[in-house]
Design a protein around this motif. Structure first.
Motif, PDB file in Angstrom:
ATOM      1  N   MET A 113       0.964  -1.136   0.072  1.00  0.00           N
ATOM      2  CA  MET A 113      -0.008   0.123  -0.112  1.00  0.00           C
ATOM      3  C   MET A 113       0.870   1.189  -0.139  1.00  0.00           C
ATOM      4  N   SER A 114       0.636   2.171  -0.820  1.00  0.00           N
ATOM      5  CA  SER A 114       1.391   3.379  -0.983  1.00  0.00           C
ATOM      6  C   SER A 114       0.917   4.376   0.142  1.00  0.00           C
ATOM      7  N   ILE A 115       1.856   5.127   0.496  1.00  0.00           N
ATOM      8  CA  ILE A 115       1.390   6.216   1.678  1.00  0.00           C
ATOM      9  C   ILE A 115       0.269   6.963   1.407  1.00  0.00           C
ATOM     10  N   PHE A 116       0.096   7.204   0.118  1.00  0.00           N
ATOM     11  CA  PHE A 116      -0.917   7.992  -0.308  1.00  0.00           C
ATOM     12  C   PHE A 116      -2.287   7.514   0.074  1.00  0.00           C
ATOM     13  N   GLU A 117      -2.306   6.214   0.074  1.00  0.00           N
ATOM     14  CA  GLU A 117      -3.599   5.536   0.555  1.00  0.00           C
ATOM     15  C   GLU A 117      -3.854   5.135   2.021  1.00  0.00           C
ATOM     16  N   ILE A 118      -2.897   5.451   2.786  1.00  0.00           N
ATOM     17  CA  ILE A 118      -3.223   5.195   4.169  1.00  0.00           C
ATOM     18  C   ILE A 118      -3.935   6.538   5.045  1.00  0.00           C
ATOM     19  N   PRO A 119      -4.865   6.022   5.687  1.00  0.00           N
ATOM     20  CA  PRO A 119      -5.824   7.050   6.136  1.00  0.00           C
ATOM     21  C   PRO A 119      -4.881   7.987   7.112  1.00  0.00           C
ATOM     22  N   VAL A 120      -4.925   9.249   7.040  1.00  0.00           N
ATOM     23  CA  VAL A 120      -4.747  10.030   7.874  1.00  0.00           C
ATOM     24  C   VAL A 120      -5.337  11.477   7.819  1.00  0.00           C
ATOM     25  N   SER A 121      -5.653  12.069   8.994  1.00  0.00           N
ATOM     26  CA  SER A 121      -6.479  13.466   8.850  1.00  0.00           C
ATOM     27  C   SER A 121      -5.348  14.561   8.672  1.00  0.00           C
ATOM     28  N   THR A 122      -6.020  15.545   8.382  1.00  0.00           N
ATOM     29  CA  THR A 122      -5.270  16.899   8.381  1.00  0.00           C
ATOM     30  C   THR A 122      -5.175  17.599   9.870  1.00  0.00           C
ATOM     31  N   LEU A 123      -4.528  18.382  10.248  1.00  0.00           N
ATOM     32  CA  LEU A 123      -4.569  19.051  11.636  1.00  0.00           C
ATOM     33  C   LEU A 123      -5.856  19.379  11.830  1.00  0.00           C
ATOM     34  N   SER A 124      -6.513  20.009  10.962  1.00  0.00           N
ATOM     35  CA  SER A 124      -7.914  20.425  11.163  1.00  0.00           C
ATOM     36  C   SER A 124      -9.247  19.412  11.263  1.00  0.00           C
ATOM     37  N   GLY A 125      -8.486  18.119  10.980  1.00  0.00           N
ATOM     38  CA  GLY A 125      -9.600  16.981  11.122  1.00  0.00           C
ATOM     39  C   GLY A 125     -10.122  16.375   9.967  1.00  0.00           C
ATOM     40  N   ALA A 126      -9.895  17.091   8.840  1.00  0.00           N
ATOM     41  CA  ALA A 126     -10.514  16.478   7.386  1.00  0.00           C
ATOM     42  C   ALA A 126      -9.652  15.272   7.137  1.00  0.00           C
ATOM     43  N   PRO A 127     -10.504  14.303   6.464  1.00  0.00           N
ATOM     44  CA  PRO A 127      -9.867  12.996   6.500  1.00  0.00           C
ATOM     45  C   PRO A 127      -9.030  13.113   4.923  1.00  0.00           C
ATOM     46  N   ASP A 128      -8.163  11.887   4.649  1.00  0.00           N
ATOM     47  CA  ASP A 128      -7.536  11.890   3.566  1.00  0.00           C
ATOM     48  C   ASP A 128      -6.588  13.141   3.114  1.00  0.00           C
ATOM     49  N   ALA A 129      -5.852  13.278   4.319  1.00  0.00           N
ATOM     50  CA  ALA A 129      -4.729  14.211   3.850  1.00  0.00           C
ATOM     51  C   ALA A 129      -3.809  14.146   2.928  1.00  0.00           C
ATOM     52  N   LEU A 130      -3.462  12.858   2.699  1.00  0.00           N
ATOM     53  CA  LEU A 130      -2.346  12.576   1.560  1.00  0.00           C
ATOM     54  C   LEU A 130      -2.747  11.951   0.326  1.00  0.00           C
ATOM     55  N   GLY A 131      -4.060  11.620   0.231  1.00  0.00           N
ATOM     56  CA  GLY A 131      -4.346  11.117  -1.023  1.00  0.00           C
ATOM     57  C   GLY A 131      -4.420  12.195  -2.242  1.00  0.00           C
ATOM     58  N   PRO A 132      -5.156  13.525  -2.010  1.00  0.00           N
ATOM     59  CA  PRO A 132      -5.012  14.512  -2.940  1.00  0.00           C
ATOM     60  C   PRO A 132      -3.538  15.048  -3.216  1.00  0.00           C
ATOM     61  N   LEU A 133      -2.439  14.349  -2.510  1.00  0.00           N
ATOM     62  CA  LEU A 133      -1.156  14.806  -2.917  1.00  0.00           C
ATOM     63  C   LEU A 133      -0.361  13.713  -3.878  1.00  0.00           C
ATOM     64  N   LYS A 134      -1.019  12.643  -3.975  1.00  0.00           N
ATOM     65  CA  LYS A 134      -0.691  11.515  -5.031  1.00  0.00           C
ATOM     66  C   LYS A 134      -0.216  12.075  -6.251  1.00  0.00           C
ATOM     67  N   GLY A 135       1.233  11.667  -6.601  1.00  0.00           N
ATOM     68  CA  GLY A 135       1.635  12.200  -7.967  1.00  0.00           C
ATOM     69  C   GLY A 135       2.567  13.452  -7.573  1.00  0.00           C
ATOM     70  N   GLU A 136       2.631  13.896  -6.466  1.00  0.00           N
ATOM     71  CA  GLU A 136       3.574  15.007  -5.998  1.00  0.00           C
ATOM     72  C   GLU A 136       4.661  14.305  -5.199  1.00  0.00           C
ATOM     73  N   VAL A 137       5.933  15.028  -5.442  1.00  0.00           N
ATOM     74  CA  VAL A 137       6.852  14.560  -4.342  1.00  0.00           C
ATOM     75  C   VAL A 137       6.999  15.148  -3.226  1.00  0.00           C
TER      76      VAL A 137
END
Length: 165
Positions: free
Chosen positions: A1-25
């Motif tokens: 599993m890629s880190i982009f798929e691992i569930p983690v929230s933003t500091l403000s509590g929004a889900p999927d903090a990393l998913g939208p960054l997939k493709g970025e370094v």
């Protein structure tokens, strides 16, 4: 599993903090507000400004495991980062980076060795992991390595060049 798929929230509590960054370094960093290394936030923010338009992002993970140097609430951490360093890069929820409660993102990252061949536990606040847009850990930089050190910026530029090729 890629880190982009691992569930983690933003500091403000929004889900999927990393998913939208997939493709970025990414430069993933465990951060703390009351550490001798806290001024590294300034260098991290300069990296964000310098490379964001090329598909790069710093991602901060507050962690209170080292000397209790990140005791604040999510709101307090966000206010400190914004007011003190003008942080514009994504900040995730506070996590453990070592031990039995290690967050799955750090489970994925800590298997990668640093330049001296040492993998395993994060040593202290502001350890940095360079991650490709497909989730491969490309490099690991220990806490004392400044964000704008040549070894870090050359690794970022190389990863961005490969991304755009």
């Amino acid at each position: 599993m890629s880190i982009f798929e691992i569930p983690v929230s933003t500091l403000s509590g929004a889900p999927d903090a990393l998913g939208p960054l997939k493709g970025e370094v990414l430069l993933v960093v465990n951060v703390a507000s009351r550490c001798g290394l806290t001024p590294q936030y300034a260098g991290l923010e300069r990296l964000q400004g310098k490379y964001a338009d090329r598909g790069f992002s710093v991602v901060g993970f507050p962690c209170n495991q080292f000397g209790g140097q990140e005791p604040g609430t999510s709101e307090e951490i966000a206010t400190f980062c914004s007011a003190t360093y003008g942080v514009s890069f994504p900040m995730c929820e506070k996590v453990d980076v070592n031990g039995a409660g290690r967050h799955p993102v750090y489970e994925a990252l800590t298997g990668h060795a640093d330049a001296d061949g040492q993998a395993g536990d994060v040593q202290w606040n502001f350890e940095k992991f360079l991650v490709s847009g497909d989730g491969e850990v490309l490099a690991r930089f220990r806490p004392a390595t400044e964000p704008e050190a040549e070894v870090v910026t050359s690794a970022i530029e190389s990863a961005l060049d490969r991304r755009q090729a």
